[in-house]
Design a protein around this motif. Structure first.
Motif, mmCIF file in Angstrom:
data_model
loop_
_atom_site.group_PDB
_atom_site.id
_atom_site.type_symbol
_atom_site.label_atom_id
_atom_site.label_comp_id
_atom_site.label_asym_id
_atom_site.label_seq_id
_atom_site.Cartn_x
_atom_site.Cartn_y
_atom_site.Cartn_z
ATOM 1 N N LEU A 107 -28.663 17.583 4.856
ATOM 2 C CA LEU A 107 -27.566 18.074 4.030
ATOM 3 C C LEU A 107 -28.036 18.239 2.592
ATOM 4 O O LEU A 107 -28.611 17.311 2.012
ATOM 5 C CB LEU A 107 -26.412 17.072 4.098
ATOM 6 C CG LEU A 107 -25.131 17.368 3.331
ATOM 7 C CD1 LEU A 107 -24.403 18.562 3.949
ATOM 8 C CD2 LEU A 107 -24.225 16.137 3.352
ATOM 9 N N ALA A 108 -27.800 19.415 2.005
ATOM 10 C CA ALA A 108 -28.101 19.648 0.592
ATOM 11 C C ALA A 108 -26.914 19.200 -0.241
ATOM 12 O O ALA A 108 -25.779 19.641 -0.022
ATOM 13 C CB ALA A 108 -28.393 21.127 0.344
ATOM 14 N N VAL A 109 -27.173 18.329 -1.216
ATOM 15 C CA VAL A 109 -26.126 17.789 -2.094
ATOM 16 C C VAL A 109 -26.583 18.036 -3.525
ATOM 17 O O VAL A 109 -27.522 17.399 -3.997
ATOM 18 C CB VAL A 109 -25.905 16.287 -1.849
ATOM 19 C CG1 VAL A 109 -24.718 15.791 -2.657
ATOM 20 C CG2 VAL A 109 -25.690 16.000 -0.367
ATOM 21 N N SER A 110 -25.915 18.957 -4.221
ATOM 22 C CA SER A 110 -26.463 19.465 -5.479
ATOM 23 C C SER A 110 -25.410 19.600 -6.565
ATOM 24 O O SER A 110 -24.216 19.673 -6.293
ATOM 25 C CB SER A 110 -27.097 20.843 -5.219
ATOM 26 O OG SER A 110 -27.607 21.417 -6.395
ATOM 27 N N GLY A 111 -25.879 19.659 -7.803
ATOM 28 C CA GLY A 111 -24.999 20.046 -8.895
ATOM 29 C C GLY A 111 -24.779 21.546 -8.917
ATOM 30 O O GLY A 111 -23.836 22.031 -9.550
ATOM 31 N N CYS A 131 -21.654 21.465 -6.730
ATOM 32 C CA CYS A 131 -20.895 21.115 -7.941
ATOM 33 C C CYS A 131 -20.707 19.613 -8.072
ATOM 34 O O CYS A 131 -19.624 19.130 -8.406
ATOM 35 C CB CYS A 131 -19.558 21.845 -7.961
ATOM 36 S SG CYS A 131 -19.690 23.640 -8.027
ATOM 37 N N ASN A 132 -21.778 18.858 -7.780
ATOM 38 C CA ASN A 132 -21.760 17.397 -7.912
ATOM 39 C C ASN A 132 -20.663 16.733 -7.097
ATOM 40 O O ASN A 132 -20.101 15.711 -7.509
ATOM 41 C CB ASN A 132 -21.637 17.006 -9.390
ATOM 42 C CG ASN A 132 -22.833 17.427 -10.195
ATOM 43 O OD1 ASN A 132 -23.968 17.213 -9.805
ATOM 44 N ND2 ASN A 132 -22.580 18.070 -11.329
ATOM 45 N N GLY A 133 -20.368 17.303 -5.938
ATOM 46 C CA GLY A 133 -19.384 16.710 -5.038
ATOM 47 C C GLY A 133 -18.022 17.353 -5.079
ATOM 48 O O GLY A 133 -17.156 17.018 -4.267
#
Length: 275
Positions: free
Chosen positions: A46-50, A72-74
């Protein structure tokens, strides 16, 4: 201690200065192969990014990360293949306005931009748009400059603020000190701060996605490098910081690995699959 393929069900990775490497930034061939191997072994990636989903999608197309992603940071969960926005958390107009004018009292030349509609709509204060332009996304955002009142009038999944000539950590410190109700400021390593609705972090979104998949925190490995990764690194059963991480991320991690330029995510996956 490296988690094993029998104990890990989900690997969540930040993108900039964690997953991406080289110049221009990209996912290396070794990392693509490792991501495919993890997916083939039944481990979700899973990609988790700002970054906004449209920007994430620029890099993950054709990889095992091209499904569900957190951006968007979650604040946003989206399908990075189709672009469908599945959920979004909104920073209220009153809160972002209060923060902006609070920052203006400290930094009169601060410029802000509002990301809306899952990040697909950008309204940037005059003089800011160059910071978000030029992305070769599979679905391009609707972005234009606007007067400040128009930028702040509608709630955002992410508000960004930048002060030319001022280090971003000083702007961040000022935003934290303002403690505006409803706001969650953070830093990602870019030259601007990023603000979400209070309580919205990469960890809050990751916990929700993992729960929907029936995965406990103990079975999650999270990888990151910066302030906006701290909550995620602490929440996961195993938080991994890359060698080039900030002091905050290093302190939050259980394990420190090699740098992003040494294929940190690939090496981590290879070690997990071999363990």
């Amino acid at each position: 201690m490296t988690p094993t393929r029998d104990t890990v069900r989900l690997i969540a990775t930040d993108m900039d200065r964690t997953l991406l490497s080289g110049e221009p930034r990209s996912i290396s061939a070794r990392t693509r192969t490792a991501l495919d191997a993890a997916a083939a072994a039944g481990i979700r990636v899973l990609a988790v990014s700002g970054r906004q989903p449209y920007s994430q999608a620029t890099f993950v197309q054709g990889t095992a990360l091209a499904g569900l992603g957190i951006g968007c940071n979650g604040a946003v969960v989206a399908d990075l293949g189709s672009g469908e926005i599945l959920s979004q958390e909104i920073l209220e107009p009153d809160a972002q306005t209060a923060l902006t004018f609070g920052l203006r009292n400290v930094f009169p030349h601060v410029k802000v931009a509002s990301f809306r509609n899952g990040g697909n709509t950008v309204r940037a204060q005059f003089g800011y748009l160059e910071a978000v332009a030029g992305n070769q996304a599979p679905w391009p955002p609707d972005q234009r400059e606007a007067p400040l009142d128009e930028v702040l009038r509608v709630g955002s999944v992410k508000l960004v603020a930048k002060v030319a000539g001022v280090p971003v950590d000083e702007v961040y410190a000022a935003a934290v000190e303002l403690a505006v109700p409803g706001c969650q400021p953070t830093m990602s390593g870019a030259s601007w701060i990023e603000v979400a609705r209070a309580g919205v972090t990469k960890a809050s979104a990751l916990a929700r996605v993992a729960a929907n998949w029936g995965i406990d925190a103990a079975a999650v490995v999270a990888v990151g490098d910066n302030v906006n990764d701290v909550e995620m690194l602490r929440w996961a059963g195993c938080g991994v910081a890359v060698a080039n991480a900030t002091p905050e991320a290093l302190a939050a991690a259980d394990v420190v690995t090699v740098s992003n330029e040494q294929d940190a995510v690939a090496r981590l996956i290879e070690d997990i699959l071999a363990a």
